[in-house]
Design an enzyme around this catalytic site. Sequence first.
Site, short mmCIF file in Angstrom:
data_model
loop_
_atom_site.label_atom_id
_atom_site.label_comp_id
_atom_site.label_asym_id
_atom_site.label_seq_id
_atom_site.Cartn_x
_atom_site.Cartn_y
_atom_site.Cartn_z
N GLU A 93 -74.01 -41.42 -3.85
CA GLU A 93 -74.19 -41.04 -5.25
C GLU A 93 -73.89 -42.20 -6.18
O GLU A 93 -72.99 -43.00 -5.92
CB GLU A 93 -73.22 -39.90 -5.59
CG GLU A 93 -73.48 -38.67 -4.79
CD GLU A 93 -72.46 -37.57 -5.08
OE1 GLU A 93 -72.34 -36.68 -4.24
OE2 GLU A 93 -71.79 -37.63 -6.13
N CYS A 106 -71.43 -46.28 -12.09
CA CYS A 106 -70.39 -46.01 -11.10
C CYS A 106 -71.05 -45.94 -9.74
O CYS A 106 -71.95 -45.14 -9.50
CB CYS A 106 -69.74 -44.67 -11.45
SG CYS A 106 -68.55 -44.12 -10.22
N CYS A 113 -65.57 -40.86 3.12
CA CYS A 113 -64.29 -41.54 2.90
C CYS A 113 -63.29 -41.05 3.93
O CYS A 113 -63.33 -39.90 4.36
CB CYS A 113 -63.79 -41.20 1.48
SG CYS A 113 -62.31 -42.12 1.01
N CYS A 117 -57.91 -37.49 0.26
CA CYS A 117 -57.20 -36.97 -0.93
C CYS A 117 -57.59 -35.50 -1.12
O CYS A 117 -58.77 -35.14 -1.06
CB CYS A 117 -57.56 -37.78 -2.17
SG CYS A 117 -57.07 -39.50 -2.03
N CYS A 120 -60.28 -34.33 -3.82
CA CYS A 120 -61.51 -35.11 -3.94
C CYS A 120 -62.62 -34.55 -3.06
O CYS A 120 -62.43 -34.32 -1.87
CB CYS A 120 -61.21 -36.56 -3.55
SG CYS A 120 -62.65 -37.62 -3.67
N GLU A 161 -63.62 -45.61 -0.34
CA GLU A 161 -62.44 -46.39 -0.73
C GLU A 161 -62.84 -47.86 -0.63
O GLU A 161 -62.99 -48.40 0.48
CB GLU A 161 -61.27 -46.03 0.21
CG GLU A 161 -60.08 -46.97 0.16
CD GLU A 161 -59.57 -47.28 -1.25
OE1 GLU A 161 -59.39 -46.36 -2.06
OE2 GLU A 161 -59.38 -48.48 -1.55
N SER A 192 -61.44 -49.28 -8.12
CA SER A 192 -60.39 -48.27 -8.01
C SER A 192 -59.97 -48.07 -6.56
O SER A 192 -60.82 -47.95 -5.67
CB SER A 192 -60.93 -46.95 -8.58
OG SER A 192 -59.98 -45.94 -8.45
N SER A 215 -55.21 -45.26 -8.16
CA SER A 215 -55.16 -43.80 -8.23
C SER A 215 -53.75 -43.38 -7.87
O SER A 215 -53.38 -43.36 -6.70
CB SER A 215 -56.16 -43.20 -7.23
OG SER A 215 -57.45 -43.62 -7.59
N LEU A 216 -52.97 -43.07 -8.86
CA LEU A 216 -51.55 -42.78 -8.62
C LEU A 216 -51.33 -41.28 -8.45
O LEU A 216 -50.85 -40.84 -7.41
CB LEU A 216 -50.72 -43.35 -9.78
CG LEU A 216 -49.21 -43.30 -9.62
CD1 LEU A 216 -48.75 -44.03 -8.37
CD2 LEU A 216 -48.50 -43.88 -10.85
N HIS A 217 -51.66 -40.51 -9.45
CA HIS A 217 -51.70 -39.04 -9.40
C HIS A 217 -50.36 -38.33 -9.22
O HIS A 217 -50.30 -37.10 -9.36
CB HIS A 217 -52.69 -38.52 -8.35
CG HIS A 217 -54.10 -39.04 -8.53
ND1 HIS A 217 -54.71 -39.13 -9.75
CD2 HIS A 217 -55.01 -39.52 -7.63
CE1 HIS A 217 -55.94 -39.62 -9.61
NE2 HIS A 217 -56.13 -39.88 -8.33
N ASN A 291 -61.40 -32.62 -11.99
CA ASN A 291 -62.72 -31.99 -11.87
C ASN A 291 -62.65 -30.88 -10.85
O ASN A 291 -62.11 -31.07 -9.77
CB ASN A 291 -63.74 -33.01 -11.35
CG ASN A 291 -64.27 -33.85 -12.48
OD1 ASN A 291 -64.73 -33.34 -13.48
ND2 ASN A 291 -64.19 -35.16 -12.29
N CYS A 333 -67.40 -37.20 -8.23
CA CYS A 333 -67.98 -37.89 -7.08
C CYS A 333 -67.91 -37.07 -5.80
O CYS A 333 -66.97 -36.36 -5.54
CB CYS A 333 -67.33 -39.25 -6.89
SG CYS A 333 -65.55 -39.18 -6.85
N1 SAH Z 1 -61.25 -44.32 -3.36
C1 SAH Z 1 -61.03 -44.85 -4.65
C2 SAH Z 1 -62.18 -44.68 -5.63
C3 SAH Z 1 -62.93 -43.37 -5.66
S1 SAH Z 1 -62.47 -42.03 -6.65
C4 SAH Z 1 -59.76 -44.29 -5.23
O1 SAH Z 1 -59.15 -43.44 -4.62
O2 SAH Z 1 -59.35 -44.77 -6.28
C5 SAH Z 1 -62.31 -42.48 -8.32
C6 SAH Z 1 -61.19 -41.70 -9.01
O3 SAH Z 1 -61.48 -40.30 -9.14
C7 SAH Z 1 -59.87 -41.79 -8.24
O4 SAH Z 1 -58.83 -41.98 -9.14
C8 SAH Z 1 -59.79 -40.42 -7.62
O5 SAH Z 1 -58.48 -40.12 -7.25
C9 SAH Z 1 -60.36 -39.55 -8.72
N2 SAH Z 1 -60.78 -38.22 -8.31
C10 SAH Z 1 -61.26 -37.82 -7.12
N3 SAH Z 1 -61.52 -36.49 -7.15
C11 SAH Z 1 -61.21 -36.07 -8.38
C12 SAH Z 1 -61.25 -34.80 -9.01
N4 SAH Z 1 -61.68 -33.69 -8.38
N5 SAH Z 1 -60.85 -34.74 -10.29
C13 SAH Z 1 -60.43 -35.85 -10.94
N6 SAH Z 1 -60.36 -37.06 -10.40
C14 SAH Z 1 -60.74 -37.16 -9.12
#
Ligand code: SAH
Length: 351
Positions: A93, A106, A113, A117, A120, A161, A192, A215-217, A291, A333
């Site tokens: 995508e 993007c 992947c 996570c 995701c 990733e 990222s 991506s800390l979260h 999302n 994504c």
């Molecule tokens: N693998 C990389 C880049 C891909 S995702 C990474 O982990 O950074 C890009 C961003 O979207 C990352 O910060 C990821 O954690 C976030 N992301 C993935 N799924 C998501 C969702 N459902 N809602 C919000 N952010 C999301």
Amino acid sequence: MDKTDILSLSLEELQDAVTALGEKKFRAKQIFQWLHIKRVFDFDKMTDISVQLRSALKENFCINGLFVQKRLESNIDNTVKYLYRLSDGNYVETVLMEYSYGRSICISTQVGCKMGCRFCASAIAGYVRDLTPSEMLMQIYQTEADAGERAAGIVLMGIGEPLDNFDNVMRFLELLSHKDGNNLSLRHVSLSTCGLVPRIYALADMELQLTLCISLHSPDNERRSEIMPVNRTYNIDRLIEACRYYIDKTGRRITFEYAVIDGVNSSPEDAGKLADLLRGINCHVNLIPVNKVKERDFRTTRNGAAAFAAMLGKRGINATVRRTLGSDIEAACGQLRRDAAKNDTIGGGKD
Ligand code: SAH
């Protein structure tokens, strides 16, 4: 013998290949410019190359275009989402987004992947393979052709990733920014990562001018390990240490991404911990209202993200809430690919 993917070659490799065919070295630069500046993907249309060399190129090299399997245009903003089919039938995508400073693309870096996570969509359909440098470039070249303009920025935030496909991503960046080719400054590129610590050090040592996004979260190891399995290998302390090294080495500010999730990482206590963790680091926090992914029940509202931004602000940490783009076209994504994979077995979508 398989043909060589010419769009993934560096200029030096192309020079070697051209001289091996008995041609003058400068021919390589001409071909490189046809590919990366004029975006001509048919050897027969490279008119200043001799017929003889063109036919040798056709015999030895291939140029794999992407097939537009789906193109979805948002009715609320100008976001366009592409589901591209690769030459082996896999899908990736790409998203074209409009910001005040221009359009940004993007791209995906892998088919699927491995990182897993929890929130995701890319993790759900699993990992299939790495993308080649040319498959990453083609996402840009074809999307720009469709848009009718060059993108002002490129973000490596699609499926995959990027630091788990390190060598191909580095070659892609070299080609994207090559002064004899596409010539985009890496200052306009964001990469990222979920936090592959040894690769963050390796990237820092390359001293590129790109923007690193982490991506800390969650500021809490236990919680972060629950939603991001990578944290069990590289915990928050090691990640932050690597970030400090990156900032020292490159002089670039880091962006921390934080998907705000109700009941998971958005309490005042989380804000306090996050502020303590990031205080004094040259960084910016980008909050993302999570999302919705069909298979998962994580949620936030824009208000939830704004409230968390205010909590951080009070604690001296600057944070912005990312605009939600293309919410009517599943721009999060991994969602389109996952749906295509369900309807089609992955890898089986060939004509
Ligand atoms: N693998 C990389 C880049 C891909 S995702 C990474 O982990 O950074 C890009 C961003 O979207 C990352 O910060 C990821 O954690 C976030 N992301 C993935 N799924 C998501 C969702 N459902 N809602 C919000 N952010 C999301």
